[in-house]
Each structure stands twice: as C-alpha cells, then as structure tokens.
Design a protein around this motif. Structure first.
Motif, PDB file in Angstrom:
ATOM      1  N   ASN A 131     -11.461   3.378  -0.737  1.00 20.41           N
ATOM      2  CA  ASN A 131     -12.414   2.274  -0.886  1.00 20.41           C
ATOM      3  C   ASN A 131     -11.778   1.161  -1.724  1.00 20.41           C
ATOM      4  O   ASN A 131     -11.198   1.422  -2.783  1.00 20.41           O
ATOM      5  CB  ASN A 131     -13.694   2.768  -1.565  1.00 20.41           C
ATOM      6  CG  ASN A 131     -14.450   3.774  -0.719  1.00 20.41           C
ATOM      7  OD1 ASN A 131     -14.457   3.681   0.507  1.00 20.41           O
ATOM      8  ND2 ASN A 131     -15.088   4.748  -1.365  1.00 20.41           N
ATOM      9  N   VAL A 132     -11.890  -0.063  -1.231  1.00 21.42           N
ATOM     10  CA  VAL A 132     -11.305  -1.218  -1.900  1.00 21.42           C
ATOM     11  C   VAL A 132     -12.392  -2.262  -2.118  1.00 21.42           C
ATOM     12  O   VAL A 132     -13.205  -2.518  -1.214  1.00 21.42           O
ATOM     13  CB  VAL A 132     -10.158  -1.826  -1.057  1.00 21.42           C
ATOM     14  CG1 VAL A 132      -9.609  -3.087  -1.728  1.00 21.42           C
ATOM     15  CG2 VAL A 132      -9.051  -0.812  -0.843  1.00 21.42           C
ATOM     16  N   ARG A 177      -4.695  -7.416   0.243  1.00 19.11           N
ATOM     17  CA  ARG A 177      -3.781  -6.448   0.859  1.00 19.11           C
ATOM     18  C   ARG A 177      -4.448  -5.077   0.888  1.00 19.11           C
ATOM     19  O   ARG A 177      -4.734  -4.489  -0.167  1.00 19.11           O
ATOM     20  CB  ARG A 177      -2.488  -6.396   0.065  1.00 19.11           C
ATOM     21  CG  ARG A 177      -1.293  -5.840   0.803  1.00 19.11           C
ATOM     22  CD  ARG A 177      -0.014  -6.324   0.144  1.00 19.11           C
ATOM     23  NE  ARG A 177       1.162  -5.845   0.849  1.00 19.11           N
ATOM     24  CZ  ARG A 177       2.378  -6.353   0.692  1.00 19.11           C
ATOM     25  NH1 ARG A 177       2.577  -7.371  -0.136  1.00 19.11           N
ATOM     26  NH2 ARG A 177       3.406  -5.850   1.354  1.00 19.11           N
ATOM     27  N   VAL A 178      -4.702  -4.567   2.090  1.00 21.48           N
ATOM     28  CA  VAL A 178      -5.344  -3.267   2.255  1.00 21.48           C
ATOM     29  C   VAL A 178      -4.563  -2.469   3.301  1.00 21.48           C
ATOM     30  O   VAL A 178      -3.562  -2.934   3.851  1.00 21.48           O
ATOM     31  CB  VAL A 178      -6.821  -3.421   2.670  1.00 21.48           C
ATOM     32  CG1 VAL A 178      -7.598  -4.208   1.626  1.00 21.48           C
ATOM     33  CG2 VAL A 178      -6.950  -4.083   4.041  1.00 21.48           C
ATOM     34  N   ARG A 179      -5.089  -1.257   3.586  1.00 20.96           N
ATOM     35  CA  ARG A 179      -4.469  -0.361   4.567  1.00 20.96           C
ATOM     36  C   ARG A 179      -5.431  -0.110   5.702  1.00 20.96           C
ATOM     37  O   ARG A 179      -6.649  -0.107   5.513  1.00 20.96           O
ATOM     38  CB  ARG A 179      -4.114   0.955   3.879  1.00 20.96           C
ATOM     39  CG  ARG A 179      -3.524   2.039   4.784  1.00 20.96           C
ATOM     40  CD  ARG A 179      -3.726   3.407   4.155  1.00 20.96           C
ATOM     41  NE  ARG A 179      -3.045   4.476   4.856  1.00 20.96           N
ATOM     42  CZ  ARG A 179      -3.514   5.116   5.906  1.00 20.96           C
ATOM     43  NH1 ARG A 179      -4.695   4.762   6.429  1.00 20.96           N
ATOM     44  NH2 ARG A 179      -2.830   6.108   6.455  1.00 20.96           N
ATOM     45  N   VAL A 205      -3.675  -6.234   6.610  1.00 19.48           N
ATOM     46  CA  VAL A 205      -4.064  -4.847   6.848  1.00 19.48           C
ATOM     47  C   VAL A 205      -2.788  -4.106   7.252  1.00 19.48           C
ATOM     48  O   VAL A 205      -2.311  -4.233   8.387  1.00 19.48           O
ATOM     49  CB  VAL A 205      -5.136  -4.733   7.938  1.00 19.48           C
ATOM     50  CG1 VAL A 205      -5.530  -3.261   8.129  1.00 19.48           C
ATOM     51  CG2 VAL A 205      -6.362  -5.571   7.585  1.00 19.48           C
ATOM     52  N   VAL A 234     -13.198  -6.273  -3.069  1.00 20.20           N
ATOM     53  CA  VAL A 234     -12.647  -7.627  -3.125  1.00 20.20           C
ATOM     54  C   VAL A 234     -13.715  -8.557  -3.691  1.00 20.20           C
ATOM     55  O   VAL A 234     -14.818  -8.651  -3.137  1.00 20.20           O
ATOM     56  CB  VAL A 234     -12.217  -8.110  -1.724  1.00 20.20           C
ATOM     57  CG1 VAL A 234     -11.772  -9.574  -1.781  1.00 20.20           C
ATOM     58  CG2 VAL A 234     -11.108  -7.233  -1.176  1.00 20.20           C
ATOM     59  N   VAL A 267       0.821  -1.219   0.000  1.00 22.71           N
ATOM     60  CA  VAL A 267       0.000   0.000   0.000  1.00 22.71           C
ATOM     61  C   VAL A 267       0.848   1.258   0.000  1.00 22.71           C
ATOM     62  O   VAL A 267       0.374   2.349  -0.353  1.00 22.71           O
ATOM     63  CB  VAL A 267      -0.963   0.014   1.203  1.00 22.71           C
ATOM     64  CG1 VAL A 267      -1.859  -1.208   1.178  1.00 22.71           C
ATOM     65  CG2 VAL A 267      -0.213   0.108   2.532  1.00 22.71           C
ATOM     66  N   VAL A 303     -13.586  -1.599   2.928  1.00 23.79           N
ATOM     67  CA  VAL A 303     -13.453  -2.747   2.042  1.00 23.79           C
ATOM     68  C   VAL A 303     -14.836  -3.325   1.748  1.00 23.79           C
ATOM     69  O   VAL A 303     -15.587  -3.662   2.681  1.00 23.79           O
ATOM     70  CB  VAL A 303     -12.563  -3.836   2.667  1.00 23.79           C
ATOM     71  CG1 VAL A 303     -12.387  -5.010   1.704  1.00 23.79           C
ATOM     72  CG2 VAL A 303     -11.209  -3.260   3.072  1.00 23.79           C
ATOM     73  N   ALA A 340     -11.422  -1.352   7.855  1.00 27.08           N
ATOM     74  CA  ALA A 340     -10.233  -2.033   8.361  1.00 27.08           C
ATOM     75  C   ALA A 340      -9.685  -1.219   9.529  1.00 27.08           C
ATOM     76  O   ALA A 340      -8.939  -0.261   9.347  1.00 27.08           O
ATOM     77  CB  ALA A 340      -9.191  -2.175   7.258  1.00 27.08           C
ATOM     78  N   ASP A 344      -8.962   1.731   5.415  1.00 31.54           N
ATOM     79  CA  ASP A 344      -9.678   1.479   4.169  1.00 31.54           C
ATOM     80  C   ASP A 344     -11.090   0.985   4.454  1.00 31.54           C
ATOM     81  O   ASP A 344     -11.345   0.297   5.457  1.00 31.54           O
ATOM     82  CB  ASP A 344      -8.965   0.403   3.338  1.00 31.54           C
ATOM     83  CG  ASP A 344      -7.740   0.913   2.594  1.00 31.54           C
ATOM     84  OD1 ASP A 344      -7.525   2.138   2.586  1.00 31.54           O
ATOM     85  OD2 ASP A 344      -7.002   0.080   2.032  1.00 31.54           O
TER      86      ASP A 344
END
Length: 461
Positions: free
Chosen positions: A172-173, A207-209, A288, A175, A165, A214, A259, A212
């Motif tokens: 915004n993610v 893989r996110v932050r 995360v 999946v 990241v 999700v 997250a 985020d």
C-alpha cells in the motif's frame, strides 16, 4: 518633423544613417525627440557567442550590458557591425526595430521614448541570434521595483525521481498532493501565477510498482481561487480519479486504485477548462515499475515539457497574464522544461560522467503541442516508445515523438565529455525557452571524436 530631422541629421553626421523611431510627433510642443541618453553597441563574437559589446560610457567593454535610463527619457541606441554578419536591433516592448546591417563598419540606430518603467529585453531578431547570445536588458526606472525579479522558483529539480522499487512485492502506497496557486519565476524579470501540485512545475514524480494499491489524498489549498482535481493516466476508474477529486478551495478528496499496468504515465488537473489548468502548471508523471523493477543505471532525470500562453509577448518583463485566445489558437509565447525557461540551463545542473548509463523520464504536459525530443550530440541507445515498459525498446534512435499527455523513457551511455543540449527538434521553440543542458565530465577519447578546432559550446543553442 523638425525635431525628427534634427536627430536624423545628427545620426547622419556620425555615420549611423536615419534611425528607426518608436513613436511619431504629436501636436503637443513639449514632446522631445532629441535624445536624452545615447548608447553605442558593437556586434561581435566572444567566447563562441554572438554578442553586443558596449563602445562608450560606464559600461564600455561590457558584453550585452544593462542599459539603464530614466522613465520618460528619449533613448538613442547606435549599433555598429563589428563582425561582418547580418544583424539588427530591437526593443519589442517599445515597438522599435532597426534596419538590418551587414559588413564590418556598417551602422544603424533607433530612437524611442522610454515611457514605461520596467525591465525590458533588447535583442537581434534574426533567427537563432538571440539564442546564440545577442540579448540583453533595458532597465527603465528603479530596477529594485521590477516585478518578477525576486519571485519564487517553482521549477522542478530533474534529480527528484523518487526511490526505485527494486524487487519488493506489492504494498500500500500513499500519495499526498496539494494544489496551489502561486506567483513564480518564468525567467529573470518575468513571472506568472502558476497553478501547481505541491508547489513545483511539474508536480512530484510518483514511483510505485505494478500491483501496488495507491491511495491519493488531494487537498486544494485554502488560498486557491479555483476548483482543482487530479486525473492519473495510470488509473483504471472514473476520470482517472478526476470524477471524485473536484475540490473547492480548502476541500480535500481521496481515492484508491490498483496499479494494474506498468508504464510511465502523465497526471494532470482535469477541471474545466482542463487545458487552462494544465498550461498553468498542473501536470506531472507517475512511474509504475514492472515486477522486479527497472534495470540499474548510473543517472536518472525527470524532465517535462510545458507551454505558457500569455497576453504579453515572449521576452516581456513583469507579471505575465494568461491569454485564452492564444491557448485556443495553440500559440504559446513561452515554452519550457521543468517549469522555467532556464530551469535546465541555469537553475538545475544535469551532469554525468563519461561511461555513465543515463536514463531520462520524459513527458509532455502540454496541453497542445507534440514534442520531438532530441539530445544534440547523442543517440538514444534505447527508447521505450510511448513509455511502454513491457514492449521491446527501440534502439539507436535520434529523435522520438511524444504527444501531449504522453511520455517516453530513453537511455544512453555518455561516451564523450562536453555539453549536450536537450531540445524539442521543432527548433524554433528553443527561441521561446525550450532548452536544457546535460554536462558530461571526463577524459576525451579521440577515437570517438577529434578536432583541432575550438569547441563552441553554444553551437546548436
């Protein structure tokens, strides 16, 4: 009995003693015990491995040769001790096992009827000898028809770690996950009907932050036979998402979550019986990352440990069937990294160079057994215990415990070339397939390690 004595006499004449028999005489007069085909194998050491070497016939000189016979043939296999160590010989699927032999020149034999077609394993049953190389195939009938030989490879490439990241802000993610039920390869000649996320075992590494939002879109394939769902351990909310994603075949379900907490988390199907869905392959990990992301390294790998509970014994050929009793007793027949018994030894190549800083994202799908994760010949410079990314890492760790449904992140510098073996240090599990290899390339530094002896790259495996 007369036929048995005849074979025993023949074996005694050539120095092989009384053979072990897989079946006993029946009342029918057409049962034959005089061998239709005979093989002679010698135990030996080749390229640092314990092996069987063919002594006669078209396979003469071959190491661990394929032994091909017709269905219904009476088979005799003679074993000569060529290295002086203690050995035996077995074909488990035909319930036949020889006596143990030790000392150069000693010999034994087995005789059995090949009364079913397929590809079957022969091996030395002494602890560690199969892993050291004493294993081969008995092929009965037409090998082109053996189940599992050409099944789809569902194993997960350990390089598929997603995009770091970096120092971006929250966003915004989305999946997208599809749950599927598909027959896939366990090892050469064997297969299993896996249940998956996105047709791999484990599922994709997400893989996110931290911060985020999700959105998870989960669709259950129309070709599925079961309801599926997804539970993210990174989610704060009902069932980690499982309470709103129970989807029948052909259905799609969605939810969104924030997250909130950095870490490396497992996700899995949470449809009853949950353990069955997990063992069948429905697990993966979500990372995360903390604000600012993780530190840069040279190599990253995604590795997960899993268990299969099958009615057939380890080493059996063909399509393996799920065993509820073995799962409830926590007695897996097969164990694996990344979805197949040779996923990280043959199918996918994990490599680094001398001086690289390596990071492994490691998790245990389970569903039952704790892992003692270890890399033979290496020391973890950093272990993020329980995958906590906000705690100070442990340093200089040899082996780290990871519970089922848990994870860790380890980092180490690869300082010397060679093959480094990934294991669960409950080492009997390596006999069931739980082995991986990290190959380190580069120049050797004699100040770190030096020996005039030849390197046995199979040592420890």
């Amino acid at each position: 009995m007369k036929a048995l004595l005849m074979v025993a006499a023949l074996c005694g004449m050539v120095g092989f003693g009384t053979p072990a028999f897989a079946e006993h005489p029946e009342s029918s007069s057409d049962v034959k015990y005089v061998p239709d085909v005979t093989f002679t194998l010698r135990t030996d050491i080749a390229d640092g491995r314990l092996v069987y070497v063919s002594e006669k016939g078209p396979t003469k000189g071959e190491v661990n040769p394929d032994l091909r016979v017709e269905e219904g043939a009476v088979v005799q296999i003679n074993i000569v001790n060529g290295d002086g160590a203690l050995h035996d010989f077995a074909v488990p699927d035909f319930e036949v096992k020889s006596d143990e032999i030790s000392g150069k020149g000693s010999a034994t034999a087995i005789v059995f009827k090949a009364n079913k077609d397929g590809t079957f394993e022969y091996l030395c049953t002494l602890p560690g000898h199969k892993a050291a190389g004493m294993v081969g195939k008995l092929i009965v009938g037409d090998p082109k028809e053996q189940a599992g030989a050409q099944e789809k490879d569902l194993s997960k490439d350990p390089h598929d770690v997603g995009e770091p990241v970096g120092d971006r802000g929250p966003k915004n993610v989305t999946v997208d996950l599809e749950t599927t039920e598909v027959v896939g390869r366990v090892s050469d000649g064997s297969s299993y009907k896996f249940w998956t996320f996105n047709n791999t075992v484990p599922g994709p590494m997400i893989r996110v932050r931290v911060g985020d939002t999700v959105t998870v879109n989960m669709k259950n394939s129309e070709e599925s036979s079961h309801i599926h769902s997804v539970d993210f351990h990174a989610v704060t909310g009902p069932g980690g998402g499982a309470a709103v994603t129970q989807a029948a075949p052909g259905q799609a379900k969605s939810f969104s979550f924030k997250a909130l907490t950095p870490g490396l988390y497992v996700y899995h199907c949470a449809t009853p019986m949950v353990a069955q869905h997990i063992t069948n392959g429905m697990y993966g990990m979500i990372l995360v990352e903390p604000e600012g992301g993780l530190s840069e390294v040279d190599r990253e790998f995604y590795v997960m440990q899993g268990e299969l509970y099958t009615a057939q014994r380890h080493g059996s050929a063909g399509l393996q069937e799920f065993s509820l009793d073995k799962m409830l007793d926590e007695r897996p027949e097969h164990m694996m990294f990344n979805g197949a018994m040779d996923a990280l030894t043959a199918t996918h190549k994990m490599e680094s160079d001398v001086g690289d800083n390596v990071r492994i994202f490691f998790g245990v799908g389970g569903p039952n057994l704790v892992s003692s994760f270890h890399v033979i010949g290496e020391i973890f410079d950093k272990v993020y215990d329980q995958a906590s990314l906000t705690s100070a890492p442990l340093t200089d760790v040899q082996t780290t415990l990871v519970p089922p449904g848990g994870a860790t992140m380890v980092e180490f510098v690869t300082e010397y070339p060679g093959k480094y073996i990934l294991v669960d240090h409950a080492l009997s599990r390596a006999e069931k397939g739980l082995v991986g290899i990290l190959k380190v390339n580069g120049e050797a530094d004699p100040e770190i390690f030096e020996s005039s002896e030849l390197v046995d790259e199979n040592s420890g495996h």
